[in-house]
Design an enzyme around this catalytic site. Structure first.
Site, PDB file in Angstrom:
ATOM      1  CE  LYS A  85      -4.187   0.526   2.462  1.00  0.00           C
ATOM      2  NZ  LYS A  85      -5.419   1.068   3.563  1.00  0.00           N
TER       3      LYS A  85
HETATM    4  C1  E4P Z   1      -8.391   1.885   3.843  1.00  0.00           C
HETATM    5  O1  E4P Z   1      -7.391   0.888   3.265  1.00  0.00           O
HETATM    6  C2  E4P Z   1      -8.288   2.365   5.226  1.00  0.00           C
HETATM    7  O2  E4P Z   1      -7.750   1.451   6.052  1.00  0.00           O
HETATM    8  C3  E4P Z   1      -9.351   2.713   6.051  1.00  0.00           C
HETATM    9  O3  E4P Z   1     -10.327   1.965   5.395  1.00  0.00           O
HETATM   10  C4  E4P Z   1      -9.485   3.760   6.267  1.00  0.00           C
HETATM   11  O4  E4P Z   1     -11.100   3.667   7.881  1.00  0.00           O
HETATM   12  P1  E4P Z   1     -10.897   4.742   7.847  1.00  0.00           P
HETATM   13  O5  E4P Z   1     -10.902   6.450   7.951  1.00  0.00           O
HETATM   14  O6  E4P Z   1     -11.805   4.825   8.844  1.00  0.00           O
HETATM   15  O7  E4P Z   1      -9.542   5.382   9.541  1.00  0.00           O
END
Ligand code: E4P
Length: 218
Positions: free
Chosen positions: A83
């Site tokens: 990522k």
């Molecule tokens: C996606 O890969 C992220 O880990 C995640 O969906 C972030 O979500 P949040 O806004 O609830 O932290």
């Protein structure tokens, strides 16, 4: 539509993977912090449980360090997906890693133009954050609609739309109606998907009536 789970909590993942619904897992530095675990160990354990793509995020912000971190992470297991953040260095790292056939999830996407750049960099997945857009008074689902339209206008763009920062079942249903490829669900939202008071009340009434018949099926 594929369901990923957005957590680094191994026991939660084990529990939910028995449902057979889990097509992959996403983590991020905040979720690793919440788990209290070492990233390499926790990603290895998750990859053993879920055969689909498991996103592990780099912590570096410059290209060379991102690639160095990706080399470590990708060795953990075949299904590790690197990522990277939606920055110029992140997109450059995305291109390099994709040329090596490594799966890449480009994260922290908040605009259609960013999604277009990620697709042109060969991203396997683009992660638009709908909940965080809603949080600042915008409509996160408008972004999903725009990205789905743009990507479908250009069939040579193979990036999958991975809807992230999901807060409720409504986000999931809207994403499905728009044809998004994947949703990454916090465990509580995945559990909410099955809830309906009429199901609970209906089952209760059926069981009471069944008891009064005095019958047994087996
Ligand atoms: C996606 O890969 C992220 O880990 C995640 O969906 C972030 O979500 P949040 O806004 O609830 O932290």
């Amino acid at each position: 539509m594929k369901f990923f789970i957005d957590t680094a909590d191994v026991s939660e993942i084990k529990d939910l993977s028995s449902s057979g619904f889990l097509d992959g897992v996403t983590t991020n530095p905040s979720l690793i912090k919440k788990s209290g675990r070492n990233i390499n160990e926790v990603i290895a354990e998750i990859c053993d449980i879920v055969p689909g793509p498991v996103s592990a995020e780099v912590a570096a912000t410059n290209y060379n360090d991102m690639i160095a971190e990706a080399q470590v992470l990708k060795k953990i297991a075949k299904n590790v997906t690197i990522k990277v953040p939606l920055t110029w260095d992140g997109l450059k790292a995305c291109r390099t890693l994709r040329d090596e056939d490594v799966l890449v999830n480009v994260t922290l996407c908040f605009s259609a133009s960013q999604a277009l750049l990620a697709a042109k960099s060969g991203a396997t997945f683009i992660s638009p954050f709908v909940g965080r857009l809603d949080d600042i008074g915008l409509d996160g689902m408008d972004l999903i609609s725009d990205i789905c339209t743009i990507y479908s206008n250009y069939p040579n763009l193979n990036t999958e739309v991975l809807v992230a920062s999901i807060r409720s079942p409504k986000h999931v249903i809207e994403a499905a109606k728009m044809g998004a490829d994947i949703v990454t669900l916090p465990p509580n939202v995945l559990k909410q998907l099955i809830s309906h008071p009429l199901t609970d009340n209906g089952l209760k009434a059926f069981l009471e009536d069944w008891k009064m018949t005095g019958q047994s099926i087996t």
